[in-house]
Design an enzyme around this catalytic site. Sequence first.
Site, short mmCIF file in Angstrom:
data_model
loop_
_atom_site.label_atom_id
_atom_site.label_comp_id
_atom_site.label_asym_id
_atom_site.label_seq_id
_atom_site.Cartn_x
_atom_site.Cartn_y
_atom_site.Cartn_z
N VAL A 115 13.84 -30.82 -24.00
CA VAL A 115 14.25 -31.79 -25.01
C VAL A 115 13.14 -32.80 -25.29
O VAL A 115 12.39 -33.18 -24.37
CB VAL A 115 15.55 -32.50 -24.55
CG1 VAL A 115 15.31 -33.29 -23.27
CG2 VAL A 115 16.11 -33.41 -25.64
N LYS A 153 10.80 -35.60 -20.02
CA LYS A 153 9.53 -34.89 -19.83
C LYS A 153 8.74 -35.50 -18.67
O LYS A 153 8.11 -34.77 -17.89
CB LYS A 153 8.72 -34.90 -21.12
CG LYS A 153 9.30 -34.01 -22.22
CD LYS A 153 8.42 -34.01 -23.45
CE LYS A 153 9.05 -33.23 -24.61
NZ LYS A 153 9.09 -31.77 -24.38
N SER A 175 6.30 -31.73 -30.28
CA SER A 175 5.86 -31.72 -31.67
C SER A 175 5.42 -33.10 -32.16
O SER A 175 4.86 -33.21 -33.24
CB SER A 175 6.99 -31.23 -32.58
OG SER A 175 8.11 -32.11 -32.50
N HIS A 179 1.40 -27.01 -29.28
CA HIS A 179 2.57 -27.12 -30.16
C HIS A 179 2.68 -25.86 -31.01
O HIS A 179 1.91 -25.65 -31.95
CB HIS A 179 2.45 -28.35 -31.05
CG HIS A 179 3.57 -28.47 -32.04
ND1 HIS A 179 3.40 -29.02 -33.30
CD2 HIS A 179 4.88 -28.08 -31.98
CE1 HIS A 179 4.54 -28.98 -33.95
NE2 HIS A 179 5.45 -28.41 -33.18
N ASN A 200 8.07 -22.83 -35.19
CA ASN A 200 9.17 -21.88 -35.29
C ASN A 200 9.23 -21.22 -36.66
O ASN A 200 9.02 -21.90 -37.67
CB ASN A 200 10.51 -22.58 -35.00
CG ASN A 200 10.70 -22.85 -33.52
OD1 ASN A 200 10.32 -22.03 -32.69
ND2 ASN A 200 11.26 -23.99 -33.19
#
Length: 321
Positions: free
Chosen positions: A47, A53, A75, A96, A99
């Site tokens: 997430v 993180k 991102s 990065h 998608n």
Amino acid sequence: VMRGLFKQMEERGTLTPAQAHKMMGGIGITTSLEDFEMCDLVIEAIVEDVEAKRKLFAELSKRMSPECVFASNTSALPLEELASTATNPGRIIGLHFFNPVSRMPLVEMVLGRETSRATAERALGFVRALGKTPVVCRSSPGFLVTRVLFFYLNEACRLWEQGIPTETIDRALRDWGWPMGPMRLIDEVGVDVTDFIFGEMAHYFPERFVRTGITTRMLAAGLRGRKNGAGSGFYAYDEAGKESPNPALAALLPPAKPAPDAAALAAQLNGVMIDETKRVLAEGVLKTPDEADLALLLGAGFPAFRGGLMRHARSLGLFPG
């Protein structure tokens, strides 16, 4: 997830059945962090939350070998904020992916202040081995593509809040050459993701990014776009995926007003992207406008026949060169 991806690639003919079988056989699945000791490279894609993180970086730093490259698929979040809990920060880098990963060729390779040359070279070799196209960025909020794209999407939402209809905005950008308009793109990205990144951009650029509120109101009404099986956002989608104006937005619609012509709408929204890309270049996040053009072509769908965003800006006299 990866097994499903390889199955889709097999069905589309991207992989032969033998190749798909071999690749699926090389995938191991674990729920334990104890199995990371032998890794040469780890990519986290959890997430988009700084504290989550940081916790993961701290936990994995205790288990990975000192030589293991630790990459983040973030991102938008600067590496320095994520890596503060990691040991050996020289091995931290951003990779990065975009998608859907199987189709999108771009990888933003993000270098933090302490990323070592050896780490960058190993990560670059990995990206090239995947057949992807790397664009090297300096760690900065949103890097290039997320930052520029979400300034653009926020401006599109501002036009919507001023009474310009969804279809009018999207049609103008499609007619200009974009594969889809900004409102449809928000549905594809996810209204929740868009709302989150709007908040991140407002946090990192408080003097320039005045976030719009429509995505927050849409979430409160249960409109999430097309993400995770959701069926409506700025548009409603039938079983075949065909979109139509979403009647569920009626309660949120502002009073309609006459819209500028399509060319003026496209110029306004493209102008936001040009201005932000110029700032990214001035800050040294990327080295050259050609790299920015490549990244936006491969990562954001900028219309290739226009030659690139900054090349287009030069043709308008908005960028030197």
